[in-house]
Structures are given as C-alpha cells and as structure tokens.
Design a protein around this motif. Structure first.
Motif, short mmCIF file in Angstrom:
data_model
loop_
_atom_site.label_atom_id
_atom_site.label_comp_id
_atom_site.label_asym_id
_atom_site.label_seq_id
_atom_site.Cartn_x
_atom_site.Cartn_y
_atom_site.Cartn_z
N HIS A 8 37.49 32.03 19.22
CA HIS A 8 36.15 31.74 19.74
C HIS A 8 35.92 32.43 21.09
N TYR A 16 45.28 26.79 20.68
CA TYR A 16 44.63 26.43 19.42
C TYR A 16 45.53 26.51 18.18
N PRO A 27 42.62 25.98 13.85
CA PRO A 27 41.39 25.18 13.81
C PRO A 27 40.56 25.53 12.57
N THR A 29 37.59 25.82 12.52
CA THR A 29 36.42 26.55 13.01
C THR A 29 36.62 28.05 13.11
N ALA A 48 44.31 25.00 7.88
CA ALA A 48 43.22 24.70 8.81
C ALA A 48 43.07 23.20 8.97
N LYS A 50 42.51 19.72 12.01
CA LYS A 50 42.32 19.17 13.35
C LYS A 50 43.39 18.11 13.59
N ASP A 53 40.95 14.83 15.85
CA ASP A 53 39.59 15.36 15.86
C ASP A 53 39.40 16.46 16.90
N ILE A 55 40.66 20.62 18.17
CA ILE A 55 41.11 21.88 17.59
C ILE A 55 42.24 22.53 18.40
N ILE A 56 42.84 21.77 19.33
CA ILE A 56 43.90 22.32 20.18
C ILE A 56 45.27 22.04 19.56
N ASN A 57 45.51 22.60 18.38
CA ASN A 57 46.74 22.32 17.64
C ASN A 57 48.00 22.74 18.40
N GLU A 78 43.91 12.79 8.81
CA GLU A 78 44.43 14.10 9.21
C GLU A 78 45.90 14.23 8.82
#
Length: 225
Positions: A8, A16, A27, A29, A48, A50, A53, A55-57, A78
């Motif tokens: 992004h 991420y 993520p 996204t 993919a 989360k 909730d 997206i900073i895996n 999840e």
C-alpha cells in the motif's frame, strides 16, 4: 532471489507480512500482483489473513517452519481460517501472555529462538515446544527489549540492528547457528525486521532500500541475485 516491494505504498513490508519456508501470511488487502511476487520470490503458499482484525501480520505473528505463535487477541474465526488454510503443515499456538506484538518480541529460525525479557519466563517452555528448537534465549540487544524487530534470520544467515555489540552479534550467530551480520534497510532504518521479509529461498526488501543495503542483505542471507 531478492526483490523490492511495498505494501500500500509503504516500504515497511515486514510490518505486514510474516513468512517461513512454507507459507507467507499477507494482508487480504494487497493486490494479486503482490501476492504473486511474494509466492514467487519466497517460494511459498500465500495465505491472506488478518490477525485481531488488523493487517500487521509481521508484527503480530512469530515462528518458524514448525510452529506459529499467535497473540491472545486473535479472533476465533481468524484462527479457524488459518487452521483451515495451513492444516497440519505448521503447528498453531495462541500465546496467552499480556503482550500481543509477538513478531516484535520473538526472533526464530529452525535452530534457535531469541525472546524479549519483557515476556514472562513461564511462557518460554511453550515457545520452545511450539517452535521445536533446542533452546530459547531471553535477553535485550543493545539495551532494547523489542528484539524481534531488530533481527531477520533464516537457516542460511541473518541480519541485525547495527547498534548491537560484536559480542552480541557472535551470541546471535551461536543461537541461530548461522552467521549474523549488521545491516540497515529503507535508507538507514536500523530496525531491519520492518523493511525485510526473508526465508531460505529469497527475500523482499522495502523499496526505499539502497543498492548498498540490498547487497549487504543479499550477502548476509546467502541469496543469489
């Protein structure tokens, strides 16, 4: 193989993405093009998801090829989704401790693990068992407790925050059984985990990483061009 990437528009890709030699958690996204790049460069199946909730895996997950350590705030759905994707290929374990940014607190390859001193000692045995490593070491690096954010290590090599002492660097090489070298990413960022995702097969670096930084990382991780 080593290639540039952003998520992004952000060069801090390690925030991420989590990866071992089997899977990468990205993520939902990110684009299909970026998913393909992760799959091709790292030679892994891309999942993919989360975590809690978010997206900073790379911040929330720690682990190696044998096990993934997940934060207590992960949602049941999840966890179930992750389990469905991964099956029995990698053990999943929720670490019931106060801290949740496990990726910033734990660094591991398939030989050893380094854990922040902020994590309570009773959790160390669980970490050792889930990751299947011979030993877990607990200490600061350069007087900084977030040791997971300072290191990226594979079974071939490792890079670490330039602020560590020579004695600390040698200790890390003993813990992980690979040569660990100092490096920076993204035009001088010391916290290398933020801008680097790597496994035994390849690496992705943030797209603000300079040519000399990329070469140093490539050499340290023993990767081809």
């Amino acid at each position: 193989m080593i290639e540039y990437m952003n998520v992004h528009g952000n060069p801090n890709i390690g925030v991420y993405i989590f990866a071992n030699n089997k899977i990468a958690l990205v993520p939902p996204t990110i684009t299909e093009k970026d998913r393909k790049k992760v799959a091709d460069v790292l030679g892994v199946e891309v999942v993919a998801v989360k975590i809690a909730d978010m997206i900073i895996n790379g911040v929330m997950v720690a682990g190696n090829d044998r096990g993934l350590l997940l934060p207590r705030i992960i949602k049941p759905e999840e966890y179930d989704e992750l389990k469905e994707y991964i099956g029995d290929a990698v053990r999943l374990e929720i670490l019931e401790i106060r801290q949740t940014a496990l990726g910033n607190l734990i660094a591991a390859n398939n030989y050893g693990a380094l854990v922040s001193p902020t994590i309570d000692k009773p959790a160390l045995e669980k970490i050792k068992n889930v990751l299947g490593v011979e030993a877990v070491y607990q200490r600061h690096l350069a007087d900084i407790p977030t040791v997971g954010s300072m290191i990226v290590v594979t079974d071939r090599g490792g890079v670490v925050h330039p602020g560590v002492s020579e004695e600390e660097r040698k200790l890390l090489s003993n813990i992980f059984r690979v040569e660990v070298s100092t490096a920076t990413v993204n035009f001088g960022l010391y916290f290398v985990k933020a801008g680097l995702v790597a496994n035994n097969k390849g690496a992705l670096v943030g797209d603000e990483t300079t040519g000399p930084e990329l070469m140093r990382i490539q050499q340290a991780l023993r990767l081809g061009g």
